[in-house]
Each structure stands twice: as C-alpha cells, then as structure tokens.
Design an enzyme around this catalytic site. Structure first.
Site, PDB file in Angstrom:
ATOM      1  N   CYS A   3       6.093   0.010   7.172  1.00 20.99           N
ATOM      2  CA  CYS A   3       5.731   1.172   6.363  1.00 20.99           C
ATOM      3  C   CYS A   3       6.927   1.573   5.513  1.00 20.99           C
ATOM      4  CB  CYS A   3       5.324   2.322   7.289  1.00 20.99           C
ATOM      5  SG  CYS A   3       4.876   3.827   6.402  1.00 20.99           S
ATOM      6  N   LEU A   4       6.655   1.855   4.237  1.00 17.73           N
ATOM      7  CA  LEU A   4       7.749   2.237   3.335  1.00 17.73           C
ATOM      8  C   LEU A   4       8.404   3.539   3.773  1.00 17.73           C
ATOM      9  CD1 LEU A   4       6.097   1.313  -0.090  1.00 17.73           C
ATOM     10  CD2 LEU A   4       7.848   0.032   1.160  1.00 17.73           C
ATOM     11  N   GLN A  35       3.499   9.885   0.470  1.00 17.50           N
ATOM     12  CA  GLN A  35       4.781   9.171   0.523  1.00 17.50           C
ATOM     13  C   GLN A  35       5.636   9.395  -0.727  1.00 17.50           C
ATOM     14  OE1 GLN A  35       2.632   5.386   1.863  1.00 17.50           O
ATOM     15  NE2 GLN A  35       4.586   5.208   2.938  1.00 17.50           N
ATOM     16  N   HIS A  59      -2.144   7.811   6.840  1.00 20.08           N
ATOM     17  CA  HIS A  59      -1.148   8.666   6.170  1.00 20.08           C
ATOM     18  C   HIS A  59      -1.784   9.960   5.670  1.00 20.08           C
ATOM     19  CE1 HIS A  59       2.626   6.495   6.005  1.00 20.08           C
ATOM     20  NE2 HIS A  59       2.052   5.389   5.562  1.00 20.08           N
ATOM     21  N   GLY A 103       0.847  -1.187   0.000  1.00 19.42           N
ATOM     22  CA  GLY A 103       0.000   0.000   0.000  1.00 19.42           C
ATOM     23  C   GLY A 103       0.877   1.230   0.000  1.00 19.42           C
ATOM     24  N   HIS A 157      -4.265   1.781   7.546  1.00 22.39           N
ATOM     25  CA  HIS A 157      -2.881   2.271   7.623  1.00 22.39           C
ATOM     26  C   HIS A 157      -2.670   3.412   6.617  1.00 22.39           C
ATOM     27  CE1 HIS A 157       1.662   1.447   7.779  1.00 22.39           C
ATOM     28  NE2 HIS A 157       1.522   2.233   6.731  1.00 22.39           N
ATOM     29  N   GLU A 158      -3.168   3.220   5.384  1.00 24.20           N
ATOM     30  CA  GLU A 158      -2.954   4.238   4.339  1.00 24.20           C
ATOM     31  C   GLU A 158      -3.785   5.493   4.601  1.00 24.20           C
ATOM     32  OE1 GLU A 158      -0.462   3.708   2.632  1.00 24.20           O
ATOM     33  OE2 GLU A 158      -0.316   1.556   2.979  1.00 24.20           O
TER      34      GLU A 158
HETATM   35 NI    NI Z   1       2.855   3.409   5.518  1.00 26.32          NI
END
Ligand code: NI
Length: 190
Positions: A111-112, A68, A157, A63, A153-154
């Site tokens: 998380c990226l 990001q 963000h 995701g 989660h997204e």
């Molecule tokens: Ni993340």
C-alpha cells in the site's frame, strides 16, 4: 495498492496540467476516517481524478483512493495493466460491491500509505460492483483476479480500513509501532 513486481522508472507526466500530490502515510489519522460520497461529478472531481492518476503512476502504484491524497471522498483510481503494456487508467466513483464470490484468492499486497510492507491477504476472488464513471454515469463491473483484489483494497480505504487490518494482530501491531517510530524520527529531524 502496490505490488512487488512493479519496478519500472516513475512514469513521465503525460499531461502538463496534472500534478503529483503528496501521499498520506501511516500513522496519519485521516487513513482511519470514512470517506463521504461524491455528490456531483464536476470539474473539481475530474481534476482530482487526474491528479490521483498522476500521483499513482508517479508512486508506481496500481490503485489509489482519494483519502491517500487527503480528500475524504468515495473515489478511487486503478491501473493494473503492468509496466510493459499501454496504460489503462480506470476510475470508480462511489463504488459499491453488490456481490462477493465464495471462492477466495491470496495476493501479496502492499500500500502506498504503508510503504515497504507487504503481506499475503486473502479476499473473495470475484466481485460485482456498482459505481459512477468519470462522466457521472452509473456502471456495473464484474471483476476477478488482481482487479478484484485491488478494488477491494481501495474500497477498504474509503471505509478507513487498511490491508494490515487483515493480518494477525501481532503483525499489525509490529507495523504500526514501526511507522509510529519512523514518524517521530521524521518530526525530530526537521
Ligand atoms: Ni492502499
């Protein structure tokens, strides 16, 4: 979002026009900003979607939110299909959760934007969510399990919230300190 179980080779670009964008990582301040709604689903947004998908696959994430890749827009992409099945890219524009279940599930999230750190996070097991699809059409989805976890989660963000905000203050401060230190070291070395 990332998961420990995904360890495939980075996927090869399947459309030449897409580009992998650099990912924003902690402690970049933009990760704490609230993203703005997408006003029109036009060519620019669709290009951004393609780039986000490419960037997510390249980074082996499941995701990715627009913030990001440096765009403060309420837009996210998800693919929870896993490594041995065909890709299943999903796009959610201006997502809005309309219902959460009482029942909760725990998942080890990554998380990226917080690379290398994983933590078990508890969230509602099932959600209903409204969003616009790639063609700008209003849709509704009932998501549960990993998809529900990933969407929550997204969406966090988009509101400047990171998964580390759901762990204890002690753990969060430890992660923040280590990323701040790494960031200082990066700046010294270049
Ligand atoms: Ni993340």
């Amino acid at each position: 979002m990332t998961g420990r179980t995904i360890d495939a080779e980075p996927s090869v670009s399947y459309l030449k026009s897409m580009s992998v964008k650099p990912l924003i990582i902690l402690p970049d301040a933009s990760l704490r900003k609230v993203s703005e709604p997408v006003v029109a689903v036009d060519g620019r947004i669709r290009r951004l979607i393609d780039d986000m998908l490419e960037s997510m696959y390249h980074a082996l994430g499941i995701g990715l939110a627009a913030v990001q890749v440096g765009e403060l827009l309420r837009l996210l992409v998800v693919d929870i299909a896993g490594k041995d099945v065909p890709k299943n890219p999903q796009v959610f524009i201006n997502p809005e959760i309309t219902w959460f279940s009482e029942q909760r599930r725990v998942h080890e999230e990554g998380c990226l934007s917080v690379p290398g750190y994983y933590a078990e996070i508890e969230r509602p097991e099932k959600i209903y969510m409204k969003y616009l699809d790639r063609s700008g059409k209003l849709q509704e989805i009932e998501a549960h399990g990993l998809l529900a976890t990933c969407l929550q989660h997204e969406i966090d963000h988009l509101n400047g919230v990171l998964f580390i905000d759901h762990v204890s203050r002690l753990k969060r401060d430890m992660v923040l300190r280590s990323f701040k230190k790494r960031s200082r070291e990066r700046h010294v070395s270049i």
